[in-house]
Design an enzyme around this catalytic site. Structure first.
Site, PDB file in Angstrom:
ATOM      1  N   ASP A 182      35.428  37.676 -22.531  1.00  0.00           N
ATOM      2  CA  ASP A 182      35.685  36.243 -22.635  1.00  0.00           C
ATOM      3  C   ASP A 182      34.532  35.737 -23.496  1.00  0.00           C
ATOM      4  OD1 ASP A 182      35.445  33.446 -22.297  1.00  0.00           O
ATOM      5  OD2 ASP A 182      36.607  33.553 -20.454  1.00  0.00           O
ATOM      6  N   HIS A 183      34.827  35.361 -24.729  1.00  0.00           N
ATOM      7  CA  HIS A 183      33.706  35.143 -25.650  1.00  0.00           C
ATOM      8  C   HIS A 183      32.834  33.957 -25.225  1.00  0.00           C
ATOM      9  CE1 HIS A 183      36.303  32.151 -27.653  1.00  0.00           C
ATOM     10  NE2 HIS A 183      35.200  31.672 -28.213  1.00  0.00           N
ATOM     11  N   HIS A 245      38.264  30.645 -20.329  1.00  0.00           N
ATOM     12  CA  HIS A 245      36.989  30.010 -20.664  1.00  0.00           C
ATOM     13  C   HIS A 245      36.577  28.948 -19.640  1.00  0.00           C
ATOM     14  CE1 HIS A 245      37.809  32.163 -24.224  1.00  0.00           C
ATOM     15  NE2 HIS A 245      38.478  31.242 -24.880  1.00  0.00           N
TER      16      HIS A 245
END
Ligand code: BG6
Length: 495
Positions: A182-183, A245
């Protein structure tokens, strides 16, 4: 503390896709240029398009930024190889096996292999299964090298498919080999939430329902779907931003202090708090969740089309490009503290912020103008842009009266540490090569997030008649989003 991984090889499935072009190759190039990864680092890009090593490198060069023309780029590009293949064909994996062994010997990558799933998610289960069936997933018990797999979001399309995918993944790989990315967790400012909370003594004692009134999380974008209409039609704001996110941001803000910074200690606490979030019942969806779809308008000074006019979007699409939700956490720390979240495309500004809104002073001895917003302190984590942390306090205006104004105590990354922050993908790719899964999602968190989103997805899907609230591009979303807070006597912060 500088960290340097062992030599390794990365196999990117989806080598000609958008993610590889925009994020993976530029991040790996930057890591290589700053010598964060060893010289022999090797990439095998796999994708359906017909290309040779040279034509693929040429395409990368045209994708790469202006730095792409120089010698550093040429050295980096020498370690990139291309394999044109069908992911569903078992023969692909035989060829891949041979190619990997050959390149490993040539480039001395020590049989350390990292697979990256960057294809459309529908291909994930097949790739994972074939890797397993071809003996490419298990680490050799003799210790020949490590094998890891990074799985790009979305991890599943809903709770059931996330569980199915996990079933396949855990049948072929050990959990310690699996890195669900999950960036947002790779962003400096997101990591700083934990440092801020657990390396400073003064905030944790007030980090609870006694002192905090509510929390607001905004992740607004001032861009539309940008040519990704076909993907977005299968996603929508809930799947694209909230399930991953935003739920991760809630977890970091709300989790209990872990005993140490061991990957599982952190991930245990995140998972625990996600499991404490109250599930929204289907009959509550209409009062606790708002959706919206952008119409025409102006963003970033330009006139833009509405969602329904975007390429790849069905003319009658009911996909949401905006979502606002009120969550509650049922535990001792957070009982009765609402967590309001909102996210959307084509909004007034591109801002990601977490605001902790403290309770008002119990009694104010000074006169204040109505609506002056003096009585509550706000601590805001600015994730992007202008990364930093701000504390809003009341101050006396200079002069003969005791007039007050809210003022900000500010910490700005840019002014304190200089302008460059490492990209999220750089950090996460490096962590994975180093075998540190702290900033990656464990399956229990992924499933916990899906189970919170699922009733909203189901209720929205079942309702095929209520019109989707529209909002003008360049605005802060539909008015229903303001009403969500107004019903509780609150308002969104002005950003
Ligand atoms: C991605 C979504 O995961 O995150 C995109 O698929 C979104 O739709 C992006 O634009 C936002 O990321 P960032 O880092 O630009 O905030």
């Amino acid at each position: 503390m500088s960290r340097s991984p062992e030599p390794s090889m990365m196999v990117i499935f989806g080598g000609s896709g958008d993610l590889t072009r925009r994020k993976l190759i530029p991040s790996l190039f930057r890591l290589s240029r700053s010598r964060m990864i060893p010289a022999g680092f090797t990439i095998i890009a796999v994708s359906r398009s017909r290309m040779t090593d040279d034509s693929y490198r040429e395409m990368l060069r045209s994708w790469a930024d202006k730095d792409g023309q120089n010698e550093t780029w040429n050295n980096f590009a020498q370690g990139i190889f291309y394999m044109s293949a069908d992911y569903r064909d078992p023969a692909t994996y035989e060829r891949l096996k041979e190619l990997m062994s050959k390149k490993e010997a040539e480039r001395r990558t020590g049989a350390n292999r990292l697979y990256y799933l960057a294809t459309p998610p529908a291909d994930y289960p097949d790739i994972v299964r074939h890797l397993g069936e071809n003996g490419l997933s298990r680490e050799d018990s003799g210790g020949a090298g490590w094998i890891r797999i990074i799985i790009e979001k979305p991890f599943g399309y809903d709770l059931a498919s996330a569980r199915e995918l996990n079933h396949e993944v855990s049948f072929r790989f050990e959990e310690r080999q699996v890195y669900r990315i999950d960036h947002y967790l790779g962003k400096e400012t997101v990591q700083n939430i934990l440092v801020f909370r657990f390396a400073n003594g003064i905030f944790e004692p007030i980090w609870n329902r006694q002192f905090i009134d509510s929390i607001q999380i905004t992740a607004s974008e001032n861009i539309g779907v940008e040519g990704r209409g076909t993907y977005y039609e299968q996603a929508g704001a809930l799947r694209d931003m909230v399930q991953n996110h935003i739920m991760q941001l809630i977890a970091l803000v709300a989790m209990e202090p872990p005993p140490d910074f061991h990957p599982d200690s952190v991930r245990d606490e995140k998972s625990k708090v996600l499991r404490s979030i109250r599930r929204i019942a289907p009959e509550e969806v209409s009062s606790l969740a708002v959706r919206g779809q952008y119409g025409r308008g102006f963003t970033r000074g330009k006139e833009v089309v509405g969602y329904l006019e975007e390429p790849g979007v069905a003319p009658e699409s009911r996909v949401e490009t905006f979502a606002a939700i009120r969550f509650n956490i049922d535990n001792w720390r957070w009982a009765d503290v609402p967590f309001y979240i909102r996210t959307g495309k084509n909004m007034a500004k591109g801002v990601t912020e977490i605001a902790i809104i403290f309770r008002e002073t119990p009694h104010l001895i000074f006169r204040q103008e109505p609506g002056a917003g003096i009585r509550s302190n706000v601590l805001a984590f600015r994730i992007q842009p202008d990364e930093g942390i701000t504390l809003r306090i009341a101050a006396k205006l200079p002069g003969q009266t005791t007039e007050m104004r809210p003022v900000n105590m500010d910490f700005r990354y840019g002014s304190t540490f200089g302008p460059h922050l490492a990209g999220a993908y750089e950090r996460l790719l490096l962590d994975c090569m180093l075998g540190d899964p702290t900033l990656f999602n464990r399956i229990d968190s992924v499933e916990a997030s899906w189970s919170l989103i699922q009733p909203i997805l189901d209720t929205w899907k079942a309702d095929q008649s209520t019109p989707i609230p529209q909002y003008e591009s360049g605005s802060w979303g539909p008015t229903e989003s303001d009403q969500l807070l107004a019903r509780d006597g609150r308002a969104w912060r002005l950003l």
